[in-house]
Design an enzyme around this catalytic site. Structure first.
Site, PDB file in Angstrom:
ATOM      1  N   SER A  40       0.956  -1.187   0.020  1.00 12.67           N
ATOM      2  CA  SER A  40      -0.067   0.037  -0.189  1.00 12.67           C
ATOM      3  C   SER A  40       0.758   1.464  -0.119  1.00 12.67           C
ATOM      4  O   SER A  40       0.466   2.297  -0.519  1.00 12.67           O
ATOM      5  CB  SER A  40      -0.971  -0.124   1.201  1.00 12.67           C
ATOM      6  OG  SER A  40      -0.262  -0.004   2.427  1.00 12.67           O
ATOM      7  N   GLY A  77      -1.939  -4.100   0.883  1.00 13.51           N
ATOM      8  CA  GLY A  77      -1.869  -5.278   1.887  1.00 13.51           C
ATOM      9  C   GLY A  77      -1.165  -6.510   1.413  1.00 13.51           C
ATOM     10  O   GLY A  77      -1.158  -7.826   2.195  1.00 13.51           O
ATOM     11  N   ASP A 190      -4.767   6.358  10.250  1.00 12.79           N
ATOM     12  CA  ASP A 190      -4.587   5.063  10.666  1.00 12.79           C
ATOM     13  C   ASP A 190      -2.989   5.161  11.370  1.00 12.79           C
ATOM     14  O   ASP A 190      -2.773   3.968  11.860  1.00 12.79           O
ATOM     15  CB  ASP A 190      -4.809   3.813   9.632  1.00 12.79           C
ATOM     16  CG  ASP A 190      -3.686   4.230   8.326  1.00 12.79           C
ATOM     17  OD1 ASP A 190      -2.900   5.143   8.443  1.00 12.79           O
ATOM     18  OD2 ASP A 190      -4.015   3.628   7.557  1.00 12.79           O
ATOM     19  N   HIS A 193      -0.445   4.702   7.025  1.00 13.35           N
ATOM     20  CA  HIS A 193       0.076   5.141   5.673  1.00 13.35           C
ATOM     21  C   HIS A 193       0.107   6.685   5.576  1.00 13.35           C
ATOM     22  O   HIS A 193      -0.561   7.530   6.128  1.00 13.35           O
ATOM     23  CB  HIS A 193      -1.439   4.959   4.899  1.00 13.35           C
ATOM     24  CG  HIS A 193      -1.620   3.673   4.746  1.00 13.35           C
ATOM     25  ND1 HIS A 193      -2.390   2.802   5.459  1.00 13.35           N
ATOM     26  CD2 HIS A 193      -1.165   2.424   4.017  1.00 13.35           C
ATOM     27  CE1 HIS A 193      -2.376   1.308   5.271  1.00 13.35           C
ATOM     28  NE2 HIS A 193      -1.737   1.209   4.362  1.00 13.35           N
TER      29      HIS A 193
END
Length: 214
Positions: A40, A77, A190, A193
């Site tokens: 990602s 992922g 999160d 990222h």
């Protein structure tokens, strides 16, 4: 020499001079093709298309007048096992001159054995080199809450693979981002990222190791 013979004699060299790309092909030199095999962090997760470091790499190459095609084969992922299973088809399809491997972070998030990650990375580096590509391995680190010992061992495995396989290494993709005093303001909600503003810094880390390979 008659005029027609002169044209036949001179037309190919003249064309090669006028069209440098054709000269490369005629000389048997394959054009640069860079495959990025990542997760990602390379797949523009949570940010606008075209703002990730791989897209910025394409623009950087143009600015540097380095003719190259960039293939972003990154999947959010993905693990080192997933990348290893996908790589043979990518090598066969794209025949890259350069391979950038940015995988391993999700292995740590899932608690997978470090020995497995190292084995997968090593296998991918070897496969890339066997296919004739110059390989750049991109390292990652884990947050402090994973424990000091695990963090050291995880970061060290990228260095160990690069050293054993004699391949180029970007030690830490998020250097200058995750380790800055205001790091929280450079990440999405999160806290994993990076925001789009971090990606030029990420490209800078990759470019230092990639530029000499080009």
């Amino acid at each position: 020499m008659k005029r027609r013979q002169w044209i036949q004699h001179c037309s190919l060299p003249a064309l090669l001079i006028a069209v440098p790309g054709l000269a490369q092909t005629a000389a048997g030199t394959a054009p640069r093709r860079i495959v990025v095999l990542g997760d990602s962090l390379s797949a523009e997760y949570g940010i606008a298309r075209g703002s990730g470091w791989v897209a910025l790499l394409e623009q950087k190459l143009k600015d540097e007048k380095l003719a190259a095609q960039v293939v972003n084969a990154s999947i959010s992922g993905d693990t080192s096992s997933g990348g290893r299973s996908r790589l043979p088809a990518l090598l066969s399809q794209h025949k890259p001159t350069h391979l950038i491997i940015e995988l391993g972070g999700n292995d740590a998030l899932r608690g997978l054995p470090l020995s497995m990650t190292r084995e997968n990375l090593q296998a991918m580096v070897r496969a890339g080199k066997a296919a004739g590509a110059k390989v750049l391995l991109v390292g990652m680190q884990v947050p402090p809450n994973y424990g000091a010992s695990y963090g050291r061992d995880f970061a060290a495995l990228f260095e160990a693979v690069a050293r054993a396989e004699k391949t180029a290494l970007t030690p830490f993709l998020l250097a200058g981002v995750a380790d800055r005093p205001d790091a929280e303001s450079w990440f999405q909600g999160d806290r994993i990222h990076p925001l789009a503003k971090a990606h030029p810094l990420m490209l800078g880390q990759v470019w230092r190791a990639l530029r000499p390979l080009l």
